[in-house]
Design a protein around this motif. Sequence first.
Motif, PDB file in Angstrom:
ATOM      1  N   GLN A 249       0.802  -1.223   0.000  1.00 47.75           N
ATOM      2  CA  GLN A 249       0.000   0.000   0.000  1.00 47.75           C
ATOM      3  C   GLN A 249       0.837   1.276   0.000  1.00 47.75           C
ATOM      4  OE1 GLN A 249      -3.434  -0.091  -0.341  1.00 47.75           O
ATOM      5  NE2 GLN A 249      -2.887  -2.224  -0.702  1.00 47.75           N
TER       6      GLN A 249
ATOM      7  N   PHE B 223      -7.006  -6.548  -1.441  1.00 48.83           N
ATOM      8  CA  PHE B 223      -6.581  -5.402  -2.244  1.00 48.83           C
ATOM      9  C   PHE B 223      -5.969  -5.858  -3.567  1.00 48.83           C
ATOM     10  CE2 PHE B 223      -5.989  -2.888   1.897  1.00 48.83           C
ATOM     11  CZ  PHE B 223      -7.272  -2.366   1.810  1.00 48.83           C
TER      12      PHE B 223
ATOM     13  N   TYR C 147     -15.733  -2.635  -0.404  1.00 49.19           N
ATOM     14  CA  TYR C 147     -14.559  -2.022  -1.027  1.00 49.19           C
ATOM     15  C   TYR C 147     -14.557  -2.256  -2.543  1.00 49.19           C
ATOM     16  CZ  TYR C 147      -9.701  -0.974  -2.087  1.00 49.19           C
ATOM     17  OH  TYR C 147      -8.544  -0.461  -2.635  1.00 49.19           O
TER      18      TYR C 147
ATOM     19  N   ARG D 286     -14.668   0.693  -5.275  1.00 50.18           N
ATOM     20  CA  ARG D 286     -13.620   0.833  -6.303  1.00 50.18           C
ATOM     21  C   ARG D 286     -14.202   0.864  -7.713  1.00 50.18           C
ATOM     22  NH1 ARG D 286      -8.014   1.569  -5.758  1.00 50.18           N
ATOM     23  NH2 ARG D 286      -7.882   0.349  -7.639  1.00 50.18           N
TER      24      ARG D 286
END
Length: 188
Positions: free
Chosen positions: A95, A142, A181, A185
């Motif tokens: 990240q 992610f 999430y 996105r």
Amino acid sequence: MLNLTFLFNRSNDLTTYFIPNALFLKRFILEHGQIPRWNPIHFSGIPYLADPQNFIFYPPNYLLVFLPVEIAFSLLFILHLIWAGIGVYKLARSQFGSNSIIAALSALFFIFTPKIFSHLEAGHYTMIITFSWLPWFMHFAFKLVKRPELKTTVLLSLITFVLYINYINVAYFSLVFYFTYTAWRQLS
């Protein structure tokens, strides 16, 4: 080496539930050579395989069968904290780029949070396991949102299963986070 004897000298979940459960599993496997289906030591007896906090479906727990229980629990706590630190380190690196100082500090701050130590002190064994896998879930979640690959999907599914068998509530909210999430996105 880290001294965890304070965990075994109190009336917490580790000493009142997990250690007797581990000793029962150990004795049953060594005497009968199979996994128990019924646990007579809690209440008036409960199904062993149906108990979500038993030691059957998480392979590292079998250290409890082959080592003295206090040593096995100490080792499992330490190894899961190290695993959590590595997971946070990898998550932070993915990240924040290649800044290893930020990643290392993130890992240390995660391992030494009061939340982790309060669960450790209270003997919440399954919570420690679950929190140690949570950074890995986030890392692969992610990664999957950015690049949906089969390998990433399989790893995220396995980690979700580990979260599920150790603490169903955390698994549920992890999946809620992932789908929220993902939707966010796609909308942005």
